[in-house]
Design a protein around this motif. Structure first.
Motif, mmCIF file in Angstrom:
data_model
loop_
_atom_site.group_PDB
_atom_site.id
_atom_site.type_symbol
_atom_site.label_atom_id
_atom_site.label_comp_id
_atom_site.label_asym_id
_atom_site.label_seq_id
_atom_site.Cartn_x
_atom_site.Cartn_y
_atom_site.Cartn_z
ATOM 1 N N PRO A 150 -2.029 14.628 -3.802
ATOM 2 C CA PRO A 150 -1.997 14.854 -2.347
ATOM 3 C C PRO A 150 -2.892 12.981 -2.499
ATOM 4 C CG PRO A 150 -3.966 15.054 -4.640
ATOM 5 C CD PRO A 150 -3.129 15.527 -5.320
ATOM 6 N N GLN A 151 -2.503 12.233 -3.873
ATOM 7 C CA GLN A 151 -2.255 10.791 -3.229
ATOM 8 C C GLN A 151 -1.810 10.410 -2.213
ATOM 9 O OE1 GLN A 151 -3.091 8.141 -6.184
ATOM 10 N NE2 GLN A 151 -4.699 9.362 -7.318
ATOM 11 N N VAL A 152 -0.243 10.529 -2.454
ATOM 12 C CA VAL A 152 0.626 10.509 -1.361
ATOM 13 C C VAL A 152 0.401 11.165 -0.048
ATOM 14 C CG1 VAL A 152 3.596 10.714 -1.803
ATOM 15 C CG2 VAL A 152 2.073 10.367 -3.816
ATOM 16 N N LEU A 153 0.436 12.326 0.036
ATOM 17 C CA LEU A 153 0.145 13.051 1.012
ATOM 18 C C LEU A 153 -0.950 12.342 2.091
ATOM 19 C CD1 LEU A 153 1.021 15.568 2.457
ATOM 20 C CD2 LEU A 153 -0.855 17.507 1.186
ATOM 21 N N GLY A 154 -1.830 12.338 1.164
ATOM 22 C CA GLY A 154 -2.853 11.618 1.878
ATOM 23 C C GLY A 154 -2.532 10.778 2.437
ATOM 24 N N ALA A 155 -1.976 9.255 1.959
ATOM 25 C CA ALA A 155 -1.773 8.381 3.057
ATOM 26 C C ALA A 155 -0.719 8.893 4.225
ATOM 27 C CB ALA A 155 -0.808 7.696 1.787
#
Length: 411
Positions: A12-17
């Protein structure tokens, strides 16, 4: 296992960024999935990089650049801007957590159907592959891929940006997020069909994401109640089946196998939430789970208190499943005939049409009331309706034990 855990935490951190930078959730999600696949293939061989998050962002970013190269000059300028920007610092946790909450709200947007919300949450926030999600919900991988694709298309066509919903919508959207995580947990705790009673990977994932949601919304007592409910329920996981995988009902479980640390955490959490804000169904269900878990034996269970809690839930959030659970509690607190009277109030409710639990509860209450023929018929009907093999076997066994020629029924 360490690699898998890391990937699911970082997904989720990568997708969010990526989604925050480009505002294109569907393209960012595809790129993130390819980066996860590359990591799952390379890291076991080459070792985990020193900065896994930056590695995933770089791989996913290259995938997006390749995708954008065929587009307009405006896209070309965006590529160059992306390549010139340094990856987010590994310690940038505030942005990462904010992005995760935004992702949860986006995946649970009311324009999506509940099945699409479930699938998109597991894929985008949980980092599960389409094949894993399809297996969990007993549908072909192609069917699940279409479902996820349609959900992403709905988000794209709606014009929704990667941003938090307006303040006036957040409470309702948070309610949908909690409900989605609750459904994911329930599907893992008792699968809707197939050879296994439970899917531990789904329950673990639901708890992980709910912990994340709790950390992002620490003042929301219902989110705390939901997490407590999951912990207290999942604590019984290892006692729910025997060595052969057969279902073991709650009152017959070996309580020494229950996870004492998880129970202690769940009890402390629900105790901290109750009285600190509006009381909701998840807090009350967690309180019921705590009463079960704290009873040293089945006979020590405080059924009158459990019944009282179900009556409160019925007033706050009425529904046929709540009434079904109340019938069980009534049967233990005041006798099977009283339980059958409550059960009769949901007869004919179309929302329970085809639900095997109605006949399963009826059979259990009839058996305890001494109506062996009625219990036998109800067990047979319940077994025919369920698609869960362990439940079907258990119900068939109970049916065989309530045939007229088979001794006295269990009391």
């Amino acid at each position: 296992m360490e690699i898998e855990t890391t990937l699911r935490e970082l997904a989720p951190q990568v997708l969010g960024a990526l989604a925050r930078r480009y505002g294109q959730f569907d393209a960012a999600e595809d790129a993130m999935q390819e980066a996860l696949l590359a990591a799952a293939t390379q890291w076991p061989v080459e070792g985990m990089p020193g900065n896994p998050r930056s590695w995933l962002l770089a791989v996913a970013g290259r995938r997006l650049v390749d995708e954008f190269r065929s587009e307009s000059a405006r896209r070309k300028r965006e590529e160059n801007e992306f390549l010139l920007q340094p990856p987010p610092a590994p310690g940038d946790q505030v942005s990462a957590t904010d992005d995760t909450l935004t992702l949860l709200f986006l995946c649970c947007h009311p324009s999506l159907s509940p099945p699409s919300q479930l699938a998109l949450t597991l894929r985008a926030v949980g980092g599960l592959s389409t094949a894993e999600i399809a297996k969990a919900f007993l549908v072909p991988e192609a069917t699940m891929a279409q479902r996820i694709s349609r959900a992403k298309a709905t988000i794209r066509k709606s014009g929704l940006g990667f941003e938090m919903p307006p303040a006036g919508e957040r409470a309702e959207r948070l309610r949908v997020v909690r409900q989605t995580l609750y459904l994911v947990f329930n599907e893992g705790y008792t699968t809707s069909g197939g050879p296994d009673l439970k899917r531990d990977d789904l329950t673990v994932e639901a708890i992980r994401i709910t912990r994340m949601l709790r950390s992002l919304t620490p003042d929301d007592v219902e989110t705390g109640g939901l997490l407590a409910l999951m912990l207290l329920t999942d604590a019984r996981r290892d006692a729910r089946t025997d060595a052969q995988g057969a279902l073991v009902p709650l009152h017959e479980q070996n309580r020494s196998v229950w996870d004492a640390a998880q129970i202690a955490e769940g009890v402390a959490l629900v105790s901290a939430c109750l009285g600190k804000g509006p009381v909701g169904p998840y807090q009350l269900q967690a309180a019921i789970a705590a009463l079960h878990d704290e009873a040293a034996t089945a006979d020590d269970t405080d059924w009158p208190q459990i019944l009282a809690l179900y009556e409160v839930i019925e007033r706050l959030a009425p529904g046929p499943i709540v009434t079904l659970n109340k019938a069980v509690a009534m049967g233990w607190a005041r006798g099977p005939l009283a339980g059958l009277a409550v059960l009769g109030s949901v007869d004919g409710d179309e929302r329970l049409s085809g639900n095997h639990r109605v006949d399963a509860v009826r059979a259990h209450l009839l058996e305890r009331a001494g109506d062996r023929a009625g219990a036998h018929d109800a067990y047979v009907r319940a077994a025919a309706l369920t698609t869960s093999v362990p439940e079907q076997r258990y119900l068939t066994l109970r049916a065989s034990l309530t045939t007229p020629e088979h001794g006295e029924p269990a009391r």
